[in-house]
Scaffold this motif. Structure first.
Motif, PDB file in Angstrom:
ATOM      1  N   ALA A 333      67.311  57.071  55.264  1.00  0.00           N
ATOM      2  CA  ALA A 333      68.595  57.754  55.451  1.00  0.00           C
ATOM      3  C   ALA A 333      68.660  58.486  56.780  1.00  0.00           C
ATOM      4  N   LEU A 334      67.519  58.705  57.420  1.00  0.00           N
ATOM      5  CA  LEU A 334      67.511  59.324  58.739  1.00  0.00           C
ATOM      6  C   LEU A 334      67.785  58.308  59.851  1.00  0.00           C
ATOM      7  N   LEU A 356      68.925  61.813  47.517  1.00  0.00           N
ATOM      8  CA  LEU A 356      69.092  62.730  48.650  1.00  0.00           C
ATOM      9  C   LEU A 356      69.507  64.120  48.175  1.00  0.00           C
ATOM     10  N   GLY A 357      70.302  64.177  47.109  1.00  0.00           N
ATOM     11  CA  GLY A 357      70.693  65.473  46.554  1.00  0.00           C
ATOM     12  C   GLY A 357      69.493  66.255  46.052  1.00  0.00           C
ATOM     13  N   ARG A 358      68.559  65.562  45.391  1.00  0.00           N
ATOM     14  CA  ARG A 358      67.356  66.250  44.907  1.00  0.00           C
ATOM     15  C   ARG A 358      66.508  66.759  46.070  1.00  0.00           C
ATOM     16  N   VAL A 359      66.429  65.974  47.141  1.00  0.00           N
ATOM     17  CA  VAL A 359      65.661  66.408  48.312  1.00  0.00           C
ATOM     18  C   VAL A 359      66.325  67.615  48.973  1.00  0.00           C
ATOM     19  N   LEU A 365      68.144  72.226  52.343  1.00  0.00           N
ATOM     20  CA  LEU A 365      68.779  71.692  53.553  1.00  0.00           C
ATOM     21  C   LEU A 365      70.131  71.085  53.212  1.00  0.00           C
ATOM     22  N   ASP A 366      70.995  70.986  54.190  1.00  0.00           N
ATOM     23  CA  ASP A 366      72.226  70.220  54.081  1.00  0.00           C
ATOM     24  C   ASP A 366      72.050  68.975  54.943  1.00  0.00           C
ATOM     25  N   LEU A 367      71.808  67.827  54.302  1.00  0.00           N
ATOM     26  CA  LEU A 367      71.548  66.607  55.063  1.00  0.00           C
ATOM     27  C   LEU A 367      72.811  65.982  55.628  1.00  0.00           C
ATOM     28  N   ARG A 368      73.952  66.587  55.380  1.00  0.00           N
ATOM     29  CA  ARG A 368      75.167  66.159  56.076  1.00  0.00           C
ATOM     30  C   ARG A 368      75.251  66.805  57.457  1.00  0.00           C
ATOM     31  N   ASP A 369      74.478  67.864  57.666  1.00  0.00           N
ATOM     32  CA  ASP A 369      74.444  68.573  58.946  1.00  0.00           C
ATOM     33  C   ASP A 369      73.388  67.911  59.836  1.00  0.00           C
ATOM     34  N   ARG A 371      71.736  69.052  62.188  1.00  0.00           N
ATOM     35  CA  ARG A 371      70.592  69.934  62.439  1.00  0.00           C
ATOM     36  C   ARG A 371      69.593  69.885  61.290  1.00  0.00           C
ATOM     37  N   GLY A 372      70.104  69.792  60.056  1.00  0.00           N
ATOM     38  CA  GLY A 372      69.209  69.649  58.911  1.00  0.00           C
ATOM     39  C   GLY A 372      68.483  68.311  58.943  1.00  0.00           C
ATOM     40  N   ARG A 373      69.208  67.230  59.283  1.00  0.00           N
ATOM     41  CA  ARG A 373      68.575  65.909  59.362  1.00  0.00           C
ATOM     42  C   ARG A 373      67.521  65.883  60.467  1.00  0.00           C
ATOM     43  N   ALA A 374      67.830  66.524  61.601  1.00  0.00           N
ATOM     44  CA  ALA A 374      66.880  66.524  62.715  1.00  0.00           C
ATOM     45  C   ALA A 374      65.603  67.268  62.345  1.00  0.00           C
ATOM     46  N   GLU A 375      65.739  68.376  61.628  1.00  0.00           N
ATOM     47  CA  GLU A 375      64.555  69.144  61.238  1.00  0.00           C
ATOM     48  C   GLU A 375      63.687  68.348  60.265  1.00  0.00           C
ATOM     49  N   LEU A 376      64.324  67.678  59.299  1.00  0.00           N
ATOM     50  CA  LEU A 376      63.564  66.860  58.357  1.00  0.00           C
ATOM     51  C   LEU A 376      62.902  65.688  59.075  1.00  0.00           C
ATOM     52  N   ALA A 377      63.612  65.056  59.999  1.00  0.00           N
ATOM     53  CA  ALA A 377      63.039  63.933  60.744  1.00  0.00           C
ATOM     54  C   ALA A 377      61.817  64.376  61.547  1.00  0.00           C
ATOM     55  N   LEU A 378      61.878  65.568  62.136  1.00  0.00           N
ATOM     56  CA  LEU A 378      60.739  66.068  62.906  1.00  0.00           C
ATOM     57  C   LEU A 378      59.540  66.308  61.992  1.00  0.00           C
ATOM     58  N   ALA A 379      59.768  66.882  60.832  1.00  0.00           N
ATOM     59  CA  ALA A 379      58.661  67.136  59.896  1.00  0.00           C
ATOM     60  C   ALA A 379      58.017  65.826  59.457  1.00  0.00           C
ATOM     61  N   LEU A 380      58.835  64.814  59.144  1.00  0.00           N
ATOM     62  CA  LEU A 380      58.277  63.523  58.721  1.00  0.00           C
ATOM     63  C   LEU A 380      57.522  62.854  59.856  1.00  0.00           C
ATOM     64  N   ALA A 381      58.050  62.953  61.096  1.00  0.00           N
ATOM     65  CA  ALA A 381      57.362  62.348  62.235  1.00  0.00           C
ATOM     66  C   ALA A 381      56.012  63.012  62.471  1.00  0.00           C
ATOM     67  N   ILE A 382      55.940  64.332  62.336  1.00  0.00           N
ATOM     68  CA  ILE A 382      54.675  65.040  62.520  1.00  0.00           C
ATOM     69  C   ILE A 382      53.691  64.658  61.415  1.00  0.00           C
ATOM     70  N   SER A 383      54.178  64.550  60.181  1.00  0.00           N
ATOM     71  CA  SER A 383      53.274  64.223  59.062  1.00  0.00           C
ATOM     72  C   SER A 383      52.684  62.830  59.204  1.00  0.00           C
TER      73      SER A 383
END
Length: 494
Positions: A333-334, A356-359, A365-369, A371-383
């Protein structure tokens, strides 16, 4: 007209139809009507169980009840032909083909068939059986092509979620050569939607793959053809590589464009796909319409590894035990809109929304925003990065805040370099539009309203920014995430 002449006429009609390209070969109904006119009789083609597949308009269906024992023996391969009387009709039954259960051709007329009529019936029956086999072969070939396309899409989905081993298992032993390579490139071809099927069919081999590569019709964007190729496929190989033909297609077709990623390990296919999307955005603005990815190193790899892992681990902890499907949906979804994720994973859009609602609830987070999607994407990329010092950390450091992590010198340098093309030779309107676009949740209509300009102007600014930043912005994905992080870091940096 003699039997040979009649057959010649039939074959001429069939040949003429084939030369004119008048649709598929004639079916049983066409041949039965033709034979009925030649014999002056009523004819039916009877399938297993007495079902009439085709018949002349006046064929008396009530005579089939009395023929049931004979039809059963003919269909089961115990008889080749039989003649009988049914009321006022002289009936001739002949089994077609060798594969049991066999269809039976039934001819009913007021007089017994002459020797010439019997020969004509047998010849037409043989033609009918050949055409039936050809039609079945075409249907099987079409089903095989569709199954092969679904398998290629499943392999792509597994690779996009970092699972090359799962991709191998899906192939049930018929492993495509691509999965034996250590690395791959993604070639993303933009072409008219109608051309995608023609291209995948043209390069498909007997195994359902494309030599050493895979061509997959993108399930999200109708004008994208995703081509996964080994890195050495662009070396002009003599065994039918795809890289050179793809470049030739773009050269010869002005509606085509091609973006090419760097070589990456198979588990990093999603990263290569993102690179190819960025390169395609650049290619669309160049005369050659072909571009290789020359982006800067990703932000995740530039952050201090120990602190970055500590932050990402704490950030993702609430979804650490989530089902694998949830994590796959979040990851995809990212990169794609929700409807695209649903098509890629063959689930409903409601299922995607529910996961996505459960996440969102778990992470706050608001994954419609964006900024929220970018923060989650950064965390997943680092992991996904290797842990610092091979993971041998006696006492993990306390998790920093995301703003603390993004205030490091490496992050500030990356952000300034990322945004530099927007400051070189452009006016402030472009920079202002991009900031407003992010603030408006990447909604072009809202951005236009907030800035008092037209939506067309907003999209024109976005296309210019794609060319300058070498990132795709008009479709959701990592290009937008990078822009969000760059604005966030630059806005806080001295």
């Amino acid at each position: 007209m003699s039997t040979p002449q009649v057959l010649d006429e039939l074959l001429r009609q069939l040949s003429s139809r084939a030369r004119r390209g008048a649709g598929p070969a004639p079916g049983p109904q066409t041949l039965i009507d033709w034979l009925g006119r030649q014999l002056g009789a009523e004819i039916a083609l009877v399938e297993r169980g007495g079902t009439v597949e085709a018949s002349t308009a006046r064929f008396p269906p009530d005579i089939l009840g009395g023929l049931h024992p004979v039809l059963t023996r003919l269909s089961g391969g115990h008889l080749a032909a039989a003649a009988s009387q049914a009321g006022a009709f002289h009936v001739r039954c002949e089994a077609l083909g060798q594969q049991v259960p066999r269809p039976v051709l039934v001819v009913a007329g007021p007089q017994p068939l002459t020797r010439e009529a019997l020969g004509l019936t047998s010849h037409v029956g043989a033609v009918m059986e050949v055409l039936r086999r050809a039609r079945r072969a075409d249907e099987l070939a079409l089903r095989y092509q569709r199954a092969a396309a679904r398998l290629r899409l499943a392999i792509l989905a597994a690779l996009m979620t970092g699972e090359p081993t799962l991709a191998r298992r899906m192939t049930a032993g018929a492993v495509p050569p691509l999965l034996d390579a250590e690395r791959l490139r993604v070639h993303l071809l933009r072409c008219p939607p109608a051309d995608r099927g023609r291209l995948t069919d043209a390069y498909e081999d007997e195994s359902g793959y494309h030599g050493r590569g895979l061509m997959v019709r993108c399930p999200v964007y109708d004008d994208h053809l995703i081509c996964l190729l080994p890195p050495d496929d662009d070396a002009g190989r003599a065994d039918g590589g795809l890289a050179a033909p793809l470049r030739a297609l773009v050269r010869d077709n002005p509606d085509y464009a091609l973006g090419i990623s760097t070589p990456v390990p198979l588990p990093a296919t999603a990263q290569a796909y993102d690179q190819a999307r960025h390169a395609l955005a650049v290619a669309c603005h160049t005369p050659e319409r072909v571009a290789d990815y020359h982006g800067r190193p990703p932000l995740a790899g530039l952050l201090p590894r120990q602190q970055a892992h500590a932050w990402a681990g704490a950030f993702l902890e609430p979804i650490r035990a989530a089902p694998r499907l949830t994590l796959d949906i979040v990851s995809l979804a990212l990169h794609f809109p929700r409807s695209g994720v649903a098509r890629l994973l063959d689930v409903s859009r409601n299922t995607v929304t529910a996961h996505l609602g459960r996440v969102q609830d778990a992470l706050g987070l608001d994954l419609r925003d964006p900024r929220g999607r970018a923060e989650l994407a950064l965390a997943l990329a680092i992991s996904d990065l290797p842990p610092p010092d091979g993971g041998a950390v006696a006492e993990p450091p306390p998790a920093p805040s995301v703003d603390g992590l993004l205030s490091t010198e490496a992050a500030v340098t990356w952000a300034h370099a990322f945004l530099q093309p927007l400051r070189s030779g452009t006016d402030s309107a472009l920079h202002r539009t991009l900031r407003a676009w992010v603030e408006a949740g990447t909604d072009a209509q809202r951005t236009a309203r907030d800035l008092g300009i037209s939506r067309t102007t907003v999209r024109a600014h976005l296309r210019t920014a794609e060319q300058l930043l070498q990132r795709t912005l008009l479709t959701p994905g990592p290009g937008t995430h990078d822009l969000v992080h760059a604005f966030r870091i630059a806005g806080r940096a001295p």
